[in-house]
Design a protein around this motif. Structure first.
Motif, mmCIF file in Angstrom:
data_model
loop_
_atom_site.group_PDB
_atom_site.id
_atom_site.type_symbol
_atom_site.label_atom_id
_atom_site.label_comp_id
_atom_site.label_asym_id
_atom_site.label_seq_id
_atom_site.Cartn_x
_atom_site.Cartn_y
_atom_site.Cartn_z
ATOM 1 N N GLY A 1 31.887 72.693 48.808
ATOM 2 C CA GLY A 1 31.349 72.096 50.018
ATOM 3 C C GLY A 1 30.077 72.746 50.512
ATOM 4 O O GLY A 1 29.408 72.213 51.399
ATOM 5 N N ARG A 2 29.730 73.890 49.952
ATOM 6 C CA ARG A 2 28.467 74.509 50.326
ATOM 7 C C ARG A 2 27.302 73.649 49.847
ATOM 8 O O ARG A 2 26.202 73.777 50.344
ATOM 9 N N ARG A 3 27.571 72.756 48.895
ATOM 10 C CA ARG A 3 26.523 71.879 48.368
ATOM 11 C C ARG A 3 26.778 70.399 48.655
ATOM 12 O O ARG A 3 25.873 69.592 48.589
ATOM 13 N N ARG A 4 28.026 70.053 48.928
ATOM 14 C CA ARG A 4 28.375 68.642 49.151
ATOM 15 C C ARG A 4 29.177 68.502 50.435
ATOM 16 O O ARG A 4 30.231 69.117 50.585
ATOM 17 N N GLU A 5 28.715 67.653 51.330
ATOM 18 C CA GLU A 5 29.375 67.464 52.618
ATOM 19 C C GLU A 5 30.776 66.893 52.463
ATOM 20 O O GLU A 5 31.692 67.276 53.198
ATOM 21 N N THR A 6 30.980 65.988 51.508
ATOM 22 C CA THR A 6 32.321 65.406 51.342
ATOM 23 C C THR A 6 33.324 66.466 50.903
ATOM 24 O O THR A 6 34.474 66.442 51.331
ATOM 25 N N ALA A 7 32.901 67.416 50.086
ATOM 26 C CA ALA A 7 33.796 68.503 49.681
ATOM 27 C C ALA A 7 34.107 69.409 50.866
ATOM 28 O O ALA A 7 35.231 69.895 51.004
ATOM 29 N N ALA A 8 33.129 69.622 51.736
ATOM 30 C CA ALA A 8 33.366 70.433 52.936
ATOM 31 C C ALA A 8 34.383 69.754 53.848
ATOM 32 O O ALA A 8 35.261 70.422 54.417
ATOM 33 N N GLN A 9 34.280 68.446 53.976
ATOM 34 C CA GLN A 9 35.263 67.706 54.781
ATOM 35 C C GLN A 9 36.647 67.782 54.143
ATOM 36 O O GLN A 9 37.647 67.977 54.847
ATOM 37 N N ALA A 10 36.702 67.649 52.835
ATOM 38 C CA ALA A 10 37.986 67.766 52.134
ATOM 39 C C ALA A 10 38.579 69.157 52.338
ATOM 40 O O ALA A 10 39.791 69.298 52.543
ATOM 41 N N ALA A 11 37.723 70.176 52.300
ATOM 42 C CA ALA A 11 38.203 71.549 52.504
ATOM 43 C C ALA A 11 38.849 71.698 53.870
ATOM 44 O O ALA A 11 39.917 72.318 53.997
ATOM 45 N N SER A 12 38.218 71.128 54.894
ATOM 46 C CA SER A 12 38.788 71.214 56.241
ATOM 47 C C SER A 12 40.158 70.564 56.299
ATOM 48 O O SER A 12 41.109 71.135 56.832
ATOM 49 N N TRP A 13 40.271 69.373 55.752
ATOM 50 C CA TRP A 13 41.549 68.665 55.789
ATOM 51 C C TRP A 13 42.616 69.362 54.955
ATOM 52 O O TRP A 13 43.790 69.413 55.340
ATOM 53 N N LEU A 14 42.219 69.916 53.813
ATOM 54 C CA LEU A 14 43.182 70.670 53.003
ATOM 55 C C LEU A 14 43.635 71.929 53.743
ATOM 56 O O LEU A 14 44.810 72.299 53.674
#
Length: 140
Positions: free
Chosen positions: A31-44
């Motif tokens: 997620g440091r490079r992709r916003e969707t991965a950062a959002q997924a990280a928060s939800w996980l």
């Protein structure tokens, strides 16, 4: 048919926080490079924290109801202490993410990695209870 003992629920749910919180850290790094991965990280993180609390609750039930093995008491106490530390750390991380968003991301991910280490130590001690001491395992 009698229902299974309540202590059998704990080993059935322990894998959820391990999977969710470990995968969340990986998503956080991505997620440091992709916003969707950062959002997924928060939800996980949030789902993993909720599942960690559920696992702790069921673990406390298991500690009271599972057949005890005297040789396991020290390991059981350590496992329980680490379980409290695990939920405490991930609760703090969840609040950090909720209140501060992605501020101080490098420090956040480093803290998450430390919390994952505590999570894995908790799981290791749980494995010791079952596989070394036979706690909760039928002897018949």
């Amino acid at each position: 048919m009698t229902p299974p003992p309540l202590y059998l629920l704990h080993p059935g749910v322990v894998h959820f926080p391990i999977a969710l919180l470990s995968a969340g850290w990986v998503a956080g790094v991505l997620g440091r490079r992709r916003e969707t991965a950062a959002q997924a990280a928060s939800w996980l993180l949030w789902a993993g924290t909720v599942s960690a609390w559920a696992t702790l609750g069921l673990g406390l039930v298991a500690a009271k109801t599972a057949p005890h093995v005297p040789s396991a008491w020290e390991t059981l106490n350590l496992h329980q202490t680490l379980g409290w530390w695990t939920v405490g750390l991930f609760t703090a991380l969840s609040l950090w993410r909720w209140r501060l968003g992605r501020k101080a991301e490098v420090y956040f991910l480093a803290a998450w990695l430390v919390a994952c280490g505590v999570l894995l130590a908790t799981g290791y001690q749980g494995g010791e209870l079952v596989f070394t001491h036979g706690m909760g395992v039928a002897t018949e």
